[in-house]
Design a protein around this motif. Sequence first.
Motif, PDB file in Angstrom:
ATOM      1  N   SER A 318       0.861  -1.184   0.000  1.00 31.76           N
ATOM      2  CA  SER A 318       0.000   0.000   0.000  1.00 31.76           C
ATOM      3  C   SER A 318       0.896   1.232   0.000  1.00 31.76           C
ATOM      4  N   LEU A 319       0.289   2.389  -0.289  1.00 35.59           N
ATOM      5  CA  LEU A 319       1.098   3.583  -0.481  1.00 35.59           C
ATOM      6  C   LEU A 319       0.315   4.811  -0.042  1.00 35.59           C
ATOM      7  N   THR A 320       0.908   5.598   0.847  1.00 37.51           N
ATOM      8  CA  THR A 320       0.281   6.819   1.346  1.00 37.51           C
ATOM      9  C   THR A 320       1.312   7.930   1.352  1.00 37.51           C
ATOM     10  N   GLN A 321       0.881   9.123   0.988  1.00 38.34           N
ATOM     11  CA  GLN A 321       1.756  10.298   1.028  1.00 38.34           C
ATOM     12  C   GLN A 321       1.139  11.343   1.943  1.00 38.34           C
ATOM     13  N   PHE A 322       1.849  11.690   3.029  1.00 42.89           N
ATOM     14  CA  PHE A 322       1.381  12.717   3.942  1.00 42.89           C
ATOM     15  C   PHE A 322       1.760  14.103   3.420  1.00 42.89           C
ATOM     16  N   ASP A 323       0.764  14.980   3.365  1.00 46.85           N
ATOM     17  CA  ASP A 323       0.998  16.385   3.039  1.00 46.85           C
ATOM     18  C   ASP A 323       0.549  17.199   4.246  1.00 46.85           C
ATOM     19  N   ILE A 324       1.438  18.045   4.744  1.00 46.55           N
ATOM     20  CA  ILE A 324       1.129  18.826   5.942  1.00 46.55           C
ATOM     21  C   ILE A 324       0.068  19.884   5.678  1.00 46.55           C
ATOM     22  N   TYR A 325      -0.135  20.226   4.390  1.00 50.00           N
ATOM     23  CA  TYR A 325      -1.063  21.294   4.038  1.00 50.00           C
ATOM     24  C   TYR A 325      -2.424  20.741   3.593  1.00 50.00           C
ATOM     25  N   GLN A 326      -3.433  21.625   3.652  1.00 42.83           N
ATOM     26  CA  GLN A 326      -4.745  21.270   3.137  1.00 42.83           C
ATOM     27  C   GLN A 326      -4.682  21.059   1.631  1.00 42.83           C
ATOM     28  N   LYS A 327      -5.618  20.316   1.096  1.00 44.69           N
ATOM     29  CA  LYS A 327      -5.707  20.148  -0.337  1.00 44.69           C
ATOM     30  C   LYS A 327      -5.955  21.503  -0.996  1.00 44.69           C
ATOM     31  N   LYS A 328      -5.194  21.789  -2.032  1.00 46.09           N
ATOM     32  CA  LYS A 328      -5.295  23.081  -2.712  1.00 46.09           C
ATOM     33  C   LYS A 328      -6.483  23.086  -3.669  1.00 46.09           C
ATOM     34  N   GLY A 329      -6.919  24.275  -4.027  1.00 46.07           N
ATOM     35  CA  GLY A 329      -8.025  24.418  -4.956  1.00 46.07           C
ATOM     36  C   GLY A 329      -7.599  24.201  -6.396  1.00 46.07           C
ATOM     37  N   GLU A 330      -8.572  24.133  -7.289  1.00 46.44           N
ATOM     38  CA  GLU A 330      -8.303  23.893  -8.705  1.00 46.44           C
ATOM     39  C   GLU A 330      -7.891  25.158  -9.438  1.00 46.44           C
ATOM     40  N   ILE A 331      -8.182  26.320  -8.862  1.00 45.94           N
ATOM     41  CA  ILE A 331      -7.803  27.591  -9.476  1.00 45.94           C
ATOM     42  C   ILE A 331      -7.040  28.439  -8.468  1.00 45.94           C
ATOM     43  N   ARG A 332      -6.354  29.460  -8.942  1.00 41.98           N
ATOM     44  CA  ARG A 332      -5.579  30.335  -8.069  1.00 41.98           C
ATOM     45  C   ARG A 332      -6.473  31.038  -7.048  1.00 41.98           C
ATOM     46  N   GLU A 333      -5.937  31.192  -5.833  1.00 46.42           N
ATOM     47  CA  GLU A 333      -6.586  32.026  -4.839  1.00 46.42           C
ATOM     48  C   GLU A 333      -6.264  33.497  -5.124  1.00 46.42           C
ATOM     49  N   ASP A 334      -7.012  34.397  -4.501  1.00 45.80           N
ATOM     50  CA  ASP A 334      -6.805  35.830  -4.737  1.00 45.80           C
ATOM     51  C   ASP A 334      -5.416  36.297  -4.323  1.00 45.80           C
ATOM     52  N   ASP A 335      -4.821  35.628  -3.318  1.00 52.16           N
ATOM     53  CA  ASP A 335      -3.489  36.038  -2.864  1.00 52.16           C
ATOM     54  C   ASP A 335      -2.373  35.332  -3.632  1.00 52.16           C
ATOM     55  N   ASN A 336      -2.714  34.673  -4.739  1.00 54.60           N
ATOM     56  CA  ASN A 336      -1.734  33.979  -5.570  1.00 54.60           C
ATOM     57  C   ASN A 336      -1.954  34.343  -7.048  1.00 54.60           C
ATOM     58  N   PRO A 362      -2.969   8.801  -3.521  1.00 54.43           N
ATOM     59  CA  PRO A 362      -2.340   8.347  -2.273  1.00 54.43           C
ATOM     60  C   PRO A 362      -2.219   9.413  -1.195  1.00 54.43           C
ATOM     61  N   ARG A 363      -2.582  10.641  -1.484  1.00 52.16           N
ATOM     62  CA  ARG A 363      -2.310  11.722  -0.545  1.00 52.16           C
ATOM     63  C   ARG A 363      -3.315  11.806   0.606  1.00 52.16           C
ATOM     64  N   ALA A 364      -2.772  12.083   1.777  1.00 48.25           N
ATOM     65  CA  ALA A 364      -3.564  12.399   2.961  1.00 48.25           C
ATOM     66  C   ALA A 364      -3.160  13.817   3.365  1.00 48.25           C
ATOM     67  N   TYR A 365      -4.128  14.712   3.434  1.00 41.59           N
ATOM     68  CA  TYR A 365      -3.828  16.127   3.597  1.00 41.59           C
ATOM     69  C   TYR A 365      -3.938  16.588   5.049  1.00 41.59           C
ATOM     70  N   ALA A 366      -3.196  17.656   5.346  1.00 43.56           N
ATOM     71  CA  ALA A 366      -3.212  18.291   6.668  1.00 43.56           C
ATOM     72  C   ALA A 366      -2.901  17.283   7.768  1.00 43.56           C
ATOM     73  N   VAL A 367      -1.948  16.400   7.484  1.00 39.50           N
ATOM     74  CA  VAL A 367      -1.591  15.331   8.421  1.00 39.50           C
ATOM     75  C   VAL A 367      -0.222  15.607   9.019  1.00 39.50           C
ATOM     76  N   MET A 368      -0.128  15.511  10.328  1.00 42.00           N
ATOM     77  CA  MET A 368       1.147  15.688  11.029  1.00 42.00           C
ATOM     78  C   MET A 368       1.477  14.417  11.802  1.00 42.00           C
ATOM     79  N   THR A 369       2.699  13.965  11.673  1.00 43.06           N
ATOM     80  CA  THR A 369       3.150  12.763  12.374  1.00 43.06           C
ATOM     81  C   THR A 369       3.396  13.075  13.850  1.00 43.06           C
ATOM     82  N   LYS A 370       2.837  12.278  14.714  1.00 39.22           N
ATOM     83  CA  LYS A 370       3.016  12.458  16.157  1.00 39.22           C
ATOM     84  C   LYS A 370       4.030  11.485  16.735  1.00 39.22           C
ATOM     85  N   ARG A 371       4.008  10.216  16.243  1.00 44.44           N
ATOM     86  CA  ARG A 371       4.964   9.244  16.754  1.00 44.44           C
ATOM     87  C   ARG A 371       5.033   8.048  15.813  1.00 44.44           C
TER      88      ARG A 371
END
Length: 494
Positions: A318-336, A362-371
């Motif tokens: 199995s395969l999982t990728q932790f991303d510390i950030y929330q899933k991004k939108g499909e288009i640019r935000e106003d501050d980008n 495989p991505r899991a978003y806004a995930v932080m490793t604790k132990r």
Amino acid sequence: MGKPTGFMDYERQSRHERDPKTRTDDWDVYTLPLEEHELKEQGARCMDCGIPTCHTGIMINGMTSGCPVHHLIPEWNDLVYQGQWEEALKREHKMNNFPEFTGLACPAPCEGACVLGINESPVAIRTIELEIINRGFKEGRVKPEPPKNRTDKKVSVVGSGPAGLACAAQLNKAGHRVTVFERHDRVGGLLTYGIPEMKLPYSVVERRVNILKEEGITFVTNTDVGKDYPITKLQSEFDAIVLCGGATKHRDIQVEGRELKGIYFAMDFLHANTKSLLDSNLENGEYISAKDKDVVVIGGGDTGVDCLATSVRHKCKSLTQFDIYQKKGEIREDDNPWPQWPVIHQVEYGQKEAAATFGDDPRAYAVMTKRFVGDENGYVKEIHTINVETTTDENGQRIRKEIPGTEKIWPAQLVLLAIGFSGPEQDLLQKMNVETDNRSNVKAEYGKYKTNIEGVFAAGDMRRGQSLIVWAINEGRGAARECDRYLMDKTNLP
């Protein structure tokens, strides 16, 4: 401009991709070239902008906008549309020594700054770039061009990644005798051992290195300067030294259980795999295998994606990728806004392959490793995590708030840390008494590249910190120019 309405007449088409499931059975390049008529159409999409921004190469809000090597992109796009491939190759090589490297492995900040990208899909610049150089090699137009005259100066370049190779190529053009030192057994640095075969084959690196050798550059491998080759000898034998050793000090994660076996830095995983693959087609077993394991990749960037693609080819469980950030939108935000690099949701090749193999991204978003938790033999068996919300305070510092009730346990017998690098290794710098800045990078002004030591220059990630291939090439070329000026009191290098 060949076709003023090209951007309205034709849709964007980048290189074709092989089927994401079947391609995981081999280590061949996962993309396929376009047909010539498709490439001409893509060249025709270039808009002849009044002020093109694709080649600017500047930093906006900490992100690269436009091409740092200042490629003559509108020129060679139009030449491809006109079918003038030889002229396009000349324009491409004018600013970039190695378009085959950037065409395969650069994230293409040029496309993020493409004017058409304001409200349409940008021009497929990287695809066109790669096909120009590939066609040049195929038709025999890329040939060794040794300098007509030699100086009596000798220069050593420490490190054979993109910065070191670009620096060596330019200094050799100026007529100096150049020796490149590489501590590993093959030339290329992270081009060779940091980027997997299906993304940037070693044969592509080797092909260019062989040309550099024929042009007169000497490569010394399996030689760690400062250990295998004394500093005093280096300084006495060469008139100048350029440090291009990269930023290879791993960022680590400090949580409970980090000492468990089965937890590796991503680059160690990738390096061992490529070396075993090149040495024996993986038959010697001298690599970190993901076969039949639950694999977790911590880190959402390109290196993490490369780990996904490698693990799938190992036939992981199995395969999982932790991303510390929330899933991004499909288009640019106003501050980008354009022409900043678009911070949007993207699905890269390794993520496509994982989804095709296991049924989901495989991505899991806004995930932080604790132990990390291990078994009775000291091997990691699971990861405990919690979801987090990331915000920015008034000083621009990131603040992460744990979200109660989101705790989770993930099975994992192989964990790969792909969270980047903190700077260059310090041993050589300390032995040479080279000053560093507050981020541990070599202290040398951009555009000047001079260190505090007479005749010693620095370029690439060793000077600027972890960055892109195109910035490394930019800096390698710039350091060569300033080194040539130091040696000759003047320079004709760009």
